[in-house]
Design a protein around this motif. Structure first.
Motif, PDB file in Angstrom:
ATOM      1  N   GLY A  95     -36.863  52.429 -74.214  1.00 24.02           N
ATOM      2  CA  GLY A  95     -35.902  53.508 -74.001  1.00 24.02           C
ATOM      3  C   GLY A  95     -36.414  54.525 -73.002  1.00 24.02           C
ATOM      4  O   GLY A  95     -37.552  54.416 -72.528  1.00 24.02           O
ATOM      5  N   PRO A  96     -35.578  55.527 -72.655  1.00 22.76           N
ATOM      6  CA  PRO A  96     -35.964  56.522 -71.650  1.00 22.76           C
ATOM      7  C   PRO A  96     -37.291  57.203 -71.972  1.00 22.76           C
ATOM      8  O   PRO A  96     -38.098  57.453 -71.071  1.00 22.76           O
ATOM      9  CB  PRO A  96     -34.811  57.531 -71.689  1.00 22.76           C
ATOM     10  N   GLN A  97     -37.549  57.479 -73.252  1.00 26.35           N
ATOM     11  CA  GLN A  97     -38.813  58.134 -73.579  1.00 26.35           C
ATOM     12  C   GLN A  97     -40.005  57.218 -73.272  1.00 26.35           C
ATOM     13  O   GLN A  97     -41.063  57.696 -72.871  1.00 26.35           O
ATOM     14  CB  GLN A  97     -38.826  58.570 -75.054  1.00 26.35           C
ATOM     15  N   GLY A  98     -39.812  55.914 -73.448  1.00 25.39           N
ATOM     16  CA  GLY A  98     -40.857  54.954 -73.087  1.00 25.39           C
ATOM     17  C   GLY A  98     -41.085  54.956 -71.589  1.00 25.39           C
ATOM     18  O   GLY A  98     -42.226  54.917 -71.112  1.00 25.39           O
ATOM     19  N   ALA A 101     -42.894  58.217 -70.661  1.00 20.28           N
ATOM     20  CA  ALA A 101     -44.280  58.215 -71.143  1.00 20.28           C
ATOM     21  C   ALA A 101     -45.130  57.357 -70.220  1.00 20.28           C
ATOM     22  O   ALA A 101     -46.263  57.705 -69.884  1.00 20.28           O
ATOM     23  CB  ALA A 101     -44.351  57.685 -72.571  1.00 20.28           C
ATOM     24  N   CYS A 102     -44.560  56.229 -69.771  1.00 20.97           N
ATOM     25  CA  CYS A 102     -45.276  55.329 -68.861  1.00 20.97           C
ATOM     26  C   CYS A 102     -45.497  56.006 -67.516  1.00 20.97           C
ATOM     27  O   CYS A 102     -46.607  56.009 -66.979  1.00 20.97           O
ATOM     28  CB  CYS A 102     -44.474  54.040 -68.686  1.00 20.97           C
ATOM     29  N   THR A 103     -44.443  56.612 -66.968  1.00 25.34           N
ATOM     30  CA  THR A 103     -44.573  57.295 -65.679  1.00 25.34           C
ATOM     31  C   THR A 103     -45.640  58.384 -65.754  1.00 25.34           C
ATOM     32  O   THR A 103     -46.502  58.481 -64.881  1.00 25.34           O
ATOM     33  CB  THR A 103     -43.220  57.926 -65.272  1.00 25.34           C
ATOM     34  N   ALA A 104     -45.593  59.181 -66.815  1.00 22.91           N
ATOM     35  CA  ALA A 104     -46.550  60.280 -66.949  1.00 22.91           C
ATOM     36  C   ALA A 104     -47.983  59.735 -66.996  1.00 22.91           C
ATOM     37  O   ALA A 104     -48.874  60.264 -66.319  1.00 22.91           O
ATOM     38  CB  ALA A 104     -46.244  61.098 -68.206  1.00 22.91           C
ATOM     39  N   LEU A 150     -39.921  64.281 -71.129  1.00 24.69           N
ATOM     40  CA  LEU A 150     -40.508  63.941 -72.424  1.00 24.69           C
ATOM     41  C   LEU A 150     -40.282  65.097 -73.388  1.00 24.69           C
ATOM     42  O   LEU A 150     -41.023  66.064 -73.390  1.00 24.69           O
ATOM     43  CB  LEU A 150     -42.004  63.669 -72.283  1.00 24.69           C
ATOM     44  N   LYS A 151     -39.234  64.984 -74.181  1.00 23.59           N
ATOM     45  CA  LYS A 151     -38.972  66.074 -75.116  1.00 23.59           C
ATOM     46  C   LYS A 151     -39.898  65.915 -76.320  1.00 23.59           C
ATOM     47  O   LYS A 151     -40.115  64.815 -76.804  1.00 23.59           O
ATOM     48  CB  LYS A 151     -37.531  66.056 -75.603  1.00 23.59           C
ATOM     49  N   LEU A 157     -45.552  58.858 -79.215  1.00 25.76           N
ATOM     50  CA  LEU A 157     -45.454  58.928 -77.760  1.00 25.76           C
ATOM     51  C   LEU A 157     -46.813  59.249 -77.132  1.00 25.76           C
ATOM     52  O   LEU A 157     -47.179  58.700 -76.088  1.00 25.76           O
ATOM     53  CB  LEU A 157     -44.430  60.001 -77.381  1.00 25.76           C
ATOM     54  N   ASN A 158     -47.556  60.145 -77.781  1.00 27.05           N
ATOM     55  CA  ASN A 158     -48.892  60.478 -77.285  1.00 27.05           C
ATOM     56  C   ASN A 158     -49.815  59.269 -77.342  1.00 27.05           C
ATOM     57  O   ASN A 158     -50.615  59.038 -76.442  1.00 27.05           O
ATOM     58  CB  ASN A 158     -49.495  61.633 -78.087  1.00 27.05           C
TER      59      ASN A 158
END
Ligand SMILES: [Fe+2]
Ligand SMILES: [Fe+2]
Length: 193
Positions: A95-98, A101-104, A150-151, A157-158
């Motif tokens: 999903g978008p959060q994944g 998180a990958c981009t970051a 990343l909300k 997520l961390n």
């Protein structure tokens, strides 16, 4: 270019090779993410496409800097290429959060060594120094964009971010046959002689 010792010339060749591999991996990650996002998360596509465009330019800039520095793309690029693609594909399925998180994690990993590289290159290779300075601006913008999306990053997520960060370092190491750690050692030695 300044008159360089053999050791410094070798380190510069490594810098270009490692950065080129990193940018190539970023291209593969974003390409896989866009493929998945087109189908499931279309809102992410415009920013991902813009970043992909930047990574293509970065990759070409390092490729163009290679011949004058006796550097060549690493031989195991194919491996890196599929590792990066898989990383992008799997994180995008989460999903978008994944995705963010990958981009970051990836942008932070690529960005981590740039400061040391800039320090090393400042009086050794002004041209390459200029290229990396401009690229660093865009990588920072990518990192900030990802972090904004990343909300309230929770524990999961961390954890994912740390995992991707390690995976990125391993992939860069493998794709350059250890040149990334030899480069890091040389840069550290230059900073603290
Ligand atoms: Fe880049
Ligand atoms: Fe980037």
């Amino acid at each position: 270019m300044a008159d360089l010792s053999r050791q410094d010339a070798l380190t510069i060749a490594r810098i270009v090779r490692v950065n080129h591999a990193g940018e190539f991996g970023a291209i593969r990650i974003y390409s896989a993410q866009i493929l998945v996002a087109r189908r499931f998360w279309p809102d992410c596509v415009p920013s991902l496409s813009e970043m992909l465009g930047h990574e293509r330019i970065h990759c070409a800039a390092f490729r163009a800097a290679m011949p004058a520095r006796q550097s060549r793309p690493c031989r195991v690029m194919q491996f890196w290429s599929w590792g990066g693609w898989l990383l992008g594909f799997v994180t995008a399925l989460l999903g978008p959060q994944g995705i963010w998180a990958c981009t970051a994690a990836v942008e932070a990993a690529v960005h981590r060594h740039l400061d040391d590289q800039l320090f090393f290159l400042a009086d050794r290779d002004r041209y390459l120094h200029g290229i990396i300075l401009a690229i660093r601006e865009e990588e920072l913008a990518h990192l900030h964009h990802a972090e904004e999306q990343l909300k309230s990053p929770g524990q999961v997520l961390n954890f994912l971010r740390s995992l991707i960060s390690i995976a990125t370092d391993v992939l860069i190491w493998l794709s350059t046959w250890g040149d990334s750690s030899r480069m890091t050692r040389a840069l550290k030695a230059a900073k603290h002689p």
